[in-house]
Write a protein that holds these residues in place. Structure first.
Motif, PDB file in Angstrom:
ATOM      1  N   GLY A  11      10.433  -5.016  -5.136  1.00 11.89           N
ATOM      2  CA  GLY A  11      11.307  -4.205  -5.966  1.00 11.89           C
ATOM      3  C   GLY A  11      10.963  -2.730  -5.941  1.00 11.89           C
ATOM      4  O   GLY A  11      10.267  -2.222  -5.059  1.00 11.89           O
ATOM      5  N   LEU A  12      11.459  -2.019  -6.959  1.00 13.05           N
ATOM      6  CA  LEU A  12      11.279  -0.576  -7.069  1.00 13.05           C
ATOM      7  C   LEU A  12       9.803  -0.206  -7.148  1.00 13.05           C
ATOM      8  O   LEU A  12       9.356   0.740  -6.478  1.00 13.05           O
ATOM      9  N   LEU A  13       9.042  -0.913  -7.953  1.00 11.71           N
ATOM     10  CA  LEU A  13       7.620  -0.601  -8.107  1.00 11.71           C
ATOM     11  C   LEU A  13       6.874  -0.755  -6.785  1.00 11.71           C
ATOM     12  O   LEU A  13       5.957   0.013  -6.487  1.00 11.71           O
ATOM     13  N   TYR A  14       7.265  -1.752  -6.012  1.00 12.97           N
ATOM     14  CA  TYR A  14       6.660  -1.974  -4.688  1.00 12.97           C
ATOM     15  C   TYR A  14       6.860  -0.741  -3.814  1.00 12.97           C
ATOM     16  O   TYR A  14       5.920  -0.242  -3.179  1.00 12.97           O
ATOM     17  N   GLY A  15       8.098  -0.230  -3.781  1.00 16.64           N
ATOM     18  CA  GLY A  15       8.386   0.944  -2.966  1.00 16.64           C
ATOM     19  C   GLY A  15       7.634   2.176  -3.443  1.00 16.64           C
ATOM     20  O   GLY A  15       7.122   2.958  -2.640  1.00 16.64           O
ATOM     21  N   LEU A  16       7.547   2.354  -4.749  1.00 13.74           N
ATOM     22  CA  LEU A  16       6.822   3.499  -5.298  1.00 13.74           C
ATOM     23  C   LEU A  16       5.337   3.424  -4.949  1.00 13.74           C
ATOM     24  O   LEU A  16       4.703   4.434  -4.631  1.00 13.74           O
ATOM     25  N   TYR A  17       4.796   2.218  -5.033  1.00 18.20           N
ATOM     26  CA  TYR A  17       3.377   2.022  -4.714  1.00 18.20           C
ATOM     27  C   TYR A  17       3.106   2.336  -3.237  1.00 18.20           C
ATOM     28  O   TYR A  17       2.134   3.026  -2.904  1.00 18.20           O
ATOM     29  N   GLN A  18       3.973   1.852  -2.347  1.00 18.31           N
ATOM     30  CA  GLN A  18       3.821   2.141  -0.920  1.00 18.31           C
ATOM     31  C   GLN A  18       3.882   3.638  -0.663  1.00 18.31           C
ATOM     32  O   GLN A  18       3.074   4.194   0.091  1.00 18.31           O
ATOM     33  N   ASN A  19       4.834   4.311  -1.276  1.00 14.55           N
ATOM     34  CA  ASN A  19       4.991   5.744  -1.051  1.00 14.55           C
ATOM     35  C   ASN A  19       3.785   6.519  -1.563  1.00 14.55           C
ATOM     36  O   ASN A  19       3.396   7.538  -0.973  1.00 14.55           O
ATOM     37  N   ARG A  20       3.190   6.046  -2.649  1.00 16.68           N
ATOM     38  CA  ARG A  20       2.002   6.716  -3.181  1.00 16.68           C
ATOM     39  C   ARG A  20       0.843   6.629  -2.186  1.00 16.68           C
ATOM     40  O   ARG A  20       0.133   7.610  -1.962  1.00 16.68           O
ATOM     41  N   ILE A  21       0.681   5.447  -1.572  1.00 18.98           N
ATOM     42  CA  ILE A  21      -0.385   5.307  -0.575  1.00 18.98           C
ATOM     43  C   ILE A  21      -0.086   6.181   0.636  1.00 18.98           C
ATOM     44  O   ILE A  21      -0.983   6.840   1.180  1.00 18.98           O
ATOM     45  N   ARG A  22       1.174   6.214   1.083  1.00 21.06           N
ATOM     46  CA  ARG A  22       1.546   7.044   2.232  1.00 21.06           C
ATOM     47  C   ARG A  22       1.230   8.517   1.970  1.00 21.06           C
ATOM     48  O   ARG A  22       0.721   9.221   2.854  1.00 21.06           O
ATOM     49  N   ARG A  23       1.570   9.001   0.780  1.00 24.64           N
ATOM     50  CA  ARG A  23       1.302  10.409   0.458  1.00 24.64           C
ATOM     51  C   ARG A  23      -0.196  10.692   0.495  1.00 24.64           C
ATOM     52  O   ARG A  23      -0.629  11.735   0.989  1.00 24.64           O
ATOM     53  N   TRP A  24      -0.978   9.751  -0.004  1.00 23.47           N
ATOM     54  CA  TRP A  24      -2.433   9.938   0.004  1.00 23.47           C
ATOM     55  C   TRP A  24      -2.958   9.930   1.434  1.00 23.47           C
ATOM     56  O   TRP A  24      -3.794  10.761   1.805  1.00 23.47           O
ATOM     57  N   LEU A  25      -2.447   9.023   2.270  1.00 24.62           N
ATOM     58  CA  LEU A  25      -2.898   8.923   3.660  1.00 24.62           C
ATOM     59  C   LEU A  25      -2.557  10.175   4.471  1.00 24.62           C
ATOM     60  O   LEU A  25      -3.237  10.486   5.449  1.00 24.62           O
ATOM     61  N   ALA A  26      -1.524  10.892   4.069  1.00 23.77           N
ATOM     62  CA  ALA A  26      -1.092  12.068   4.820  1.00 23.77           C
ATOM     63  C   ALA A  26      -2.184  13.128   4.889  1.00 23.77           C
ATOM     64  O   ALA A  26      -2.183  13.968   5.802  1.00 23.77           O
ATOM     65  N   THR A  27      -3.124  13.104   3.954  1.00 21.79           N
ATOM     66  CA  THR A  27      -4.194  14.108   3.924  1.00 21.79           C
ATOM     67  C   THR A  27      -5.539  13.527   4.352  1.00 21.79           C
ATOM     68  O   THR A  27      -6.561  14.202   4.238  1.00 21.79           O
ATOM     69  N   GLN A  28      -5.535  12.293   4.857  1.00 20.50           N
ATOM     70  CA  GLN A  28      -6.785  11.615   5.188  1.00 20.50           C
ATOM     71  C   GLN A  28      -6.891  11.365   6.691  1.00 20.50           C
ATOM     72  O   GLN A  28      -5.900  11.413   7.419  1.00 20.50           O
ATOM     73  N   ASP A  29      -8.120  11.078   7.137  1.00 24.28           N
ATOM     74  CA  ASP A  29      -8.331  10.678   8.526  1.00 24.28           C
ATOM     75  C   ASP A  29      -7.724   9.304   8.751  1.00 24.28           C
ATOM     76  O   ASP A  29      -7.918   8.383   7.942  1.00 24.28           O
ATOM     77  N   ARG A  30      -6.999   9.179   9.851  1.00 21.84           N
ATOM     78  CA  ARG A  30      -6.413   7.895  10.215  1.00 21.84           C
ATOM     79  C   ARG A  30      -6.942   7.476  11.583  1.00 21.84           C
ATOM     80  O   ARG A  30      -7.301   8.324  12.398  1.00 21.84           O
ATOM     81  N   VAL A 243       2.621  -2.898   3.070  1.00 15.75           N
ATOM     82  CA  VAL A 243       1.652  -2.465   2.068  1.00 15.75           C
ATOM     83  C   VAL A 243       0.250  -2.978   2.400  1.00 15.75           C
ATOM     84  O   VAL A 243      -0.755  -2.314   2.115  1.00 15.75           O
ATOM     85  N   ASP A 244       0.151  -4.149   3.034  1.00 16.23           N
ATOM     86  CA  ASP A 244      -1.154  -4.661   3.462  1.00 16.23           C
ATOM     87  C   ASP A 244      -1.756  -3.731   4.512  1.00 16.23           C
ATOM     88  O   ASP A 244      -2.963  -3.450   4.496  1.00 16.23           O
ATOM     89  N   PHE A 245      -0.908  -3.274   5.428  1.00 19.69           N
ATOM     90  CA  PHE A 245      -1.359  -2.349   6.466  1.00 19.69           C
ATOM     91  C   PHE A 245      -1.779  -1.012   5.856  1.00 19.69           C
ATOM     92  O   PHE A 245      -2.822  -0.440   6.211  1.00 19.69           O
ATOM     93  N   LEU A 246      -0.992  -0.511   4.919  1.00 18.02           N
ATOM     94  CA  LEU A 246      -1.329   0.756   4.274  1.00 18.02           C
ATOM     95  C   LEU A 246      -2.644   0.650   3.509  1.00 18.02           C
ATOM     96  O   LEU A 246      -3.458   1.580   3.504  1.00 18.02           O
ATOM     97  N   ARG A 247      -2.871  -0.491   2.881  1.00 17.72           N
ATOM     98  CA  ARG A 247      -4.144  -0.701   2.181  1.00 17.72           C
ATOM     99  C   ARG A 247      -5.312  -0.705   3.152  1.00 17.72           C
ATOM    100  O   ARG A 247      -6.400  -0.199   2.847  1.00 17.72           O
ATOM    101  N   ALA A 248      -5.089  -1.293   4.339  1.00 15.92           N
ATOM    102  CA  ALA A 248      -6.153  -1.301   5.346  1.00 15.92           C
ATOM    103  C   ALA A 248      -6.488   0.126   5.773  1.00 15.92           C
ATOM    104  O   ALA A 248      -7.669   0.490   5.913  1.00 15.92           O
ATOM    105  N   LEU A 249      -5.457   0.964   5.966  1.00 10.49           N
ATOM    106  CA  LEU A 249      -5.688   2.352   6.350  1.00 10.49           C
ATOM    107  C   LEU A 249      -6.351   3.130   5.216  1.00 10.49           C
ATOM    108  O   LEU A 249      -7.210   3.995   5.458  1.00 10.49           O
ATOM    109  N   ARG A 250      -5.967   2.827   3.989  1.00 14.89           N
ATOM    110  CA  ARG A 250      -6.603   3.486   2.839  1.00 14.89           C
ATOM    111  C   ARG A 250      -8.076   3.122   2.766  1.00 14.89           C
ATOM    112  O   ARG A 250      -8.934   3.990   2.547  1.00 14.89           O
TER     113      ARG A 250
END
Length: 261
Positions: A11-30, A243-250
């Motif tokens: 749902g909506l919360l899922y999308g918001l959570y994913q986007n929050r991780i993406r924004r954080w990853l944008a400033t991190q080493d990948r 989101v599992d992949f984004l968590r792994a990158l985080r």
């Protein structure tokens, strides 16, 4: 490290959570190179009482393409997919293998027509049917000039076999050049062996991900993963979510890499 976080819905919360991780990853080493062991396809099919394991393998192949899109969208340069091991070639029933050969050939063809990706077979042709070998070579040829995500398809792959093949290649090349055994001993370095691996010239994987809760390498990239970070996901392969992949990158970005020190 195994992912123990609570599952999320769609749902909506899922999308918001994913986007929050993406924004954080944008400033991190990948990672530059991510390797994936998408395990659990057969269990996924069995849990759903599907007729054959092939249903799980097809779901896994679809997930692989989705996973590669996630990698590409985040600027990862190389992704290696563990599709078929040398152990699988001797440990699976012929009917299941025949289905797998077809599914992998179709996946290679699909990937070679998708985006600007470069597809490369990493593994041995030994034990593979001609139709699969032809499909892998065609995908390589079709994409050899592409400059996007470099996709390694590990088919007929075994880490021990790869190291043995690398050593054999070094010896054969040295012999062809008229070198002596003593000279070879002087030349033999980890860097030289790395150049003769199936992935020669590529960066080693920074991050290795495995699904289904299993926490082992299963003869995958034994040499290249010497300093890799590992991340284990409880979800079965076809159930892997972005989101599992984004968590792994985080998790990767939060680690302090020591490279053996």
């Amino acid at each position: 490290m195994a992912n123990r976080e609570a599952p999320l819905g769609q749902g909506l919360l899922y999308g918001l959570y994913q986007n929050r991780i993406r924004r954080w990853l944008a400033t991190q080493d990948r990672p530059r190179h991510v390797a994936m062991i998408l395990d659990g396809n057969r269990r996924w099919a069995k849990q759903r009482e599907l007729e054959t394991a092939a249903h799980g393998h097809r779901a896994g192949a679809a997930k692989f393409q989705e996973f590669l899109t996630w990698c590409d969208d985040l600027g990862i340069q190389v992704a290696t997919l563990y599709l078929l091991s040398t152990d699988n070639l001797t440990g699976r029933k012929s009917a299941e293998l025949d289905e797998l050969f077809t599914i992998i050939a179709e996946l290679a063809d699909d990937l070679s027509h998708f985006r600007n990706w470069r597809v490369q077979h990493v593994g041995s042709d030994e034990g593979l049917p001609e139709r699969l070998i032809a499909a892998l070579k065609a995908a390589e040829s079709r994409t050899k000039d592409n400059t996007g995500l470099h996709v390694n398809l590990a088919v007929g792959y075994g880490g021990r076999r790869e190291i043995a093949d690398a050593m054999r290649s070094i010896v054969e090349q040295h012999d062809a050049e008229g070198g002596t055994l003593d000279a070879l001993a002087e030349l033999l370095t980890p860097e030289l062996i790395g150049d003769h691996l199936y992935t020669g010239g590529q960066p080693d994987p920074d991050l290795v991900i495995r699904t289904s809760g299993e926490q082992r390498l299963s003869d995958f990239m034994l040499w290249q993963s010497a300093h890799s970070e590992f991340y284990f996901v409880e979800a079965l392969g076809p159930d892997l979510r972005e989101v599992d992949f984004l968590r792994a990158l985080r998790d990767y970005a939060r680690r302090q890499r020591r490279f053996g020190s």
